[in-house]
Design a protein around this motif. Structure first.
Motif, PDB file in Angstrom:
ATOM      1  N   LEU A 162     -40.769  -0.417  -3.771  1.00 42.61           N
ATOM      2  CA  LEU A 162     -40.475   0.043  -4.320  1.00 42.61           C
ATOM      3  C   LEU A 162     -38.747   0.354  -4.095  1.00 42.61           C
ATOM      4  N   ASP A 163     -39.121   0.311  -2.152  1.00 40.76           N
ATOM      5  CA  ASP A 163     -38.152   0.764  -1.579  1.00 40.76           C
ATOM      6  C   ASP A 163     -38.312  -0.667  -0.184  1.00 40.76           C
ATOM      7  N   PRO A 164     -37.958  -2.013  -0.601  1.00 34.70           N
ATOM      8  CA  PRO A 164     -38.169  -2.791   0.166  1.00 34.70           C
ATOM      9  C   PRO A 164     -37.515  -2.779   1.997  1.00 34.70           C
ATOM     10  N   ASN A 165     -37.014  -1.470   1.718  1.00 36.86           N
ATOM     11  CA  ASN A 165     -36.224  -1.106   3.227  1.00 36.86           C
ATOM     12  C   ASN A 165     -37.093  -0.546   4.171  1.00 36.86           C
ATOM     13  N   THR A 166     -38.540   0.005   3.288  1.00 41.35           N
ATOM     14  CA  THR A 166     -39.843   0.906   3.839  1.00 41.35           C
ATOM     15  C   THR A 166     -40.730   0.075   4.278  1.00 41.35           C
ATOM     16  N   TYR A 214     -44.476   5.664   8.122  1.00 42.77           N
ATOM     17  CA  TYR A 214     -43.403   4.873   7.216  1.00 42.77           C
ATOM     18  C   TYR A 214     -42.548   5.138   8.180  1.00 42.77           C
ATOM     19  N   TYR A 215     -41.614   3.800   8.037  1.00 42.81           N
ATOM     20  CA  TYR A 215     -40.608   3.890   8.375  1.00 42.81           C
ATOM     21  C   TYR A 215     -39.779   3.031   7.717  1.00 42.81           C
ATOM     22  N   ARG A 216     -38.265   3.804   7.565  1.00 40.76           N
ATOM     23  CA  ARG A 216     -37.326   3.233   6.256  1.00 40.76           C
ATOM     24  C   ARG A 216     -36.321   3.152   7.289  1.00 40.76           C
ATOM     25  N   VAL A 217     -35.712   1.487   7.450  1.00 41.99           N
ATOM     26  CA  VAL A 217     -35.304   0.599   8.343  1.00 41.99           C
ATOM     27  C   VAL A 217     -33.897   0.842   7.222  1.00 41.99           C
ATOM     28  N   HIS A 218     -32.971   0.815   8.305  1.00 42.19           N
ATOM     29  CA  HIS A 218     -31.029   0.039   7.412  1.00 42.19           C
ATOM     30  C   HIS A 218     -31.379  -1.430   6.792  1.00 42.19           C
ATOM     31  N   PRO A 219     -31.193  -1.092   5.404  1.00 45.03           N
ATOM     32  CA  PRO A 219     -30.832  -2.539   4.846  1.00 45.03           C
ATOM     33  C   PRO A 219     -30.933  -3.488   5.536  1.00 45.03           C
ATOM     34  N   ASP A 220     -29.681  -3.605   6.677  1.00 46.65           N
ATOM     35  CA  ASP A 220     -29.460  -5.280   7.169  1.00 46.65           C
ATOM     36  C   ASP A 220     -30.507  -5.012   8.583  1.00 46.65           C
ATOM     37  N   ASP A 221     -31.132  -4.699   8.883  1.00 50.04           N
ATOM     38  CA  ASP A 221     -32.167  -4.204   9.923  1.00 50.04           C
ATOM     39  C   ASP A 221     -33.691  -4.864   9.102  1.00 50.04           C
TER      40      ASP A 221
END
Length: 122
Positions: free
Chosen positions: A57-61, A19-26
């Motif tokens: 549940l987390d759109p940045n993951t 899994y990758y959780r990225v900065h919301p702006d990216d």
């Protein structure tokens, strides 16, 4: 994007889950970097499955699940221009806030349906 790999029925020797959780702006930069290589990779000989999916549940993951028939198939993927381009783009332009990945070597495999099976419709 769901892509049907050409070798889906091959036995799977190697599985990666990450899994990758990225900065919301990216978030969109990450998507733009990985989408072009997904279909290409899924069509590679020896690719049993290759799926990137956004977390519910987390759109940045984002979750990556990939299965390979053997090390040679995985090596072809890792050396491919589309993969190298995606990797370079992500590493250069995306802030990864968290990441974890595991590689599994499969000794045995069987059906993975839940108890009672899955009823297909359509």
């Amino acid at each position: 994007m769901m892509t049907e790999p050409t070798s889906r029925n091959l036995p799977t020797q190697i599985v990666f889950n990450a899994y990758y959780r990225v900065h919301p702006d990216d978030r969109q930069k990450f998507i733009d970097a990985v989408v072009p290589h997904i279909g290409f990779t899924a069509e590679l000989p020896g690719c049993v499955f290759y799926v990137f999916a956004a977390d519910l549940l987390d759109p940045n993951t984002f979750h990556l699940s990939e299965g390979w028939a053997d090390q040679a198939a995985l090596d072809r993927h890792n050396a491919s221009e589309p993969f190298q381009n995606a990797l370079r783009e992500v590493m250069t332009n995306v802030r990864i806030l968290d990441h974890q990945g595991q590689r599994y070597e499969i000794a045995d495999q069987g059906a993975g349906d839940p108890p009672g099976g899955v009823e297909l419709t359509g």
